[in-house]
Design an enzyme around this catalytic site. Sequence first.
Site, PDB file in Angstrom:
ATOM      1  N   GLU A 275      31.630 -37.944 -19.704  1.00 22.23           N
ATOM      2  CA  GLU A 275      32.580 -37.069 -19.014  1.00 22.23           C
ATOM      3  C   GLU A 275      31.976 -35.690 -18.734  1.00 22.23           C
ATOM      4  OE1 GLU A 275      37.070 -35.246 -19.899  1.00 22.23           O
ATOM      5  OE2 GLU A 275      35.779 -35.875 -21.553  1.00 22.23           O
TER       6      GLU A 275
ATOM      7  N   LYS B 234      42.327 -37.729 -14.266  1.00 24.25           N
ATOM      8  CA  LYS B 234      42.742 -37.861 -15.656  1.00 24.25           C
ATOM      9  C   LYS B 234      44.237 -37.595 -15.812  1.00 24.25           C
ATOM     10  CE  LYS B 234      41.208 -36.178 -20.221  1.00 24.25           C
ATOM     11  NZ  LYS B 234      40.155 -35.347 -20.863  1.00 24.25           N
TER      12      LYS B 234
ATOM     13  N   CYS C 270      38.445 -39.885 -21.329  1.00 19.35           N
ATOM     14  CA  CYS C 270      38.532 -39.235 -22.633  1.00 19.35           C
ATOM     15  C   CYS C 270      39.919 -39.343 -23.268  1.00 19.35           C
ATOM     16  CB  CYS C 270      38.045 -37.802 -22.531  1.00 19.35           C
ATOM     17  SG  CYS C 270      37.553 -37.094 -24.128  1.00 19.35           S
TER      18      CYS C 270
END
Length: 302
Positions: A49, A122, A159
């Site tokens: 990431e 995200k 993540c």
Amino acid sequence: MENGRAGREVVVSALQFACTDDISTNLATAERLVRAAHKKGANIILIPELFEGHYFCQAQREDFFQRAKPYKGHPTILSMQKLAKELGVVIPVSFFEEANNAHYNSIAIIDADGADLGLYRKSHIPDGPGYQEKFYFNPGDTGFRVFQTKFAKIGVAICWDQWFPEAARAMALQGAEILLYPTAIGSEPQDEGLDSRDHWKRVMQGHAGANLVPLVASNRIGKEIIQTEHGNSEITFYGNSFIAGPAGEIVAVADDKEEAVLVAKFDLEQIKSKRHSWGVFRDRRPDLYKVLLTLDGSNPVL
């Protein structure tokens, strides 16, 4: 061949490396390791990431918004498109996206011919000591997506998304054959005794096992110090990048200090057969899951 259906093998790779705060250096490292993974036979290669620089979310700094760039014409994505086409590999590319007045923690999915298949933003944005992402990122608006690449249908989340079983299940329900999670996670600046690495791995192993799909997680390593409004903040990223099989078993794992190129081969047709026969998707009861649409479990509309 089993029951008249030929196998469909794919080799996935997780890359692990330390990031400097220089884009060109990190891009060169990523390219070197992508080429190394390709030499090991990898078809789908996952970079960690926000690999273009240090994990800047340790601090709330106005100047760090200058690191964001628009999706279209993004130089790192363009570079990775050329590399993917040259090697014939799939490369998800994580980046800090500027979209007019909005900002996202995003990833572009590059297919083996260099085509950009689209964007995931995200969804779950953390906010805590050392991981102050809510200062920088809007919550993603793409929803969980699955991308049909040359080698497999892949679901890619980012993540903090990896802690939510709903995200993994949403991608599996859309046909994801492999789950991929680029990551930046390490020590906790407020508590030196808190080490989440084993918890982090076990949660994602559960996603792989619950959905009967392979899973790839790529993390960075090294110590990064960021100047904040309250002095320096320091995170030591713990690596431990890994690849899990469809029963949740770890088939390849890196340590917490060394650069790594992990690879693992999976027969997607064989896994598909096992997934279908296991019954967890046959026996689902979506009509009973409306409670998941609430925050506190109260008064779901059944």
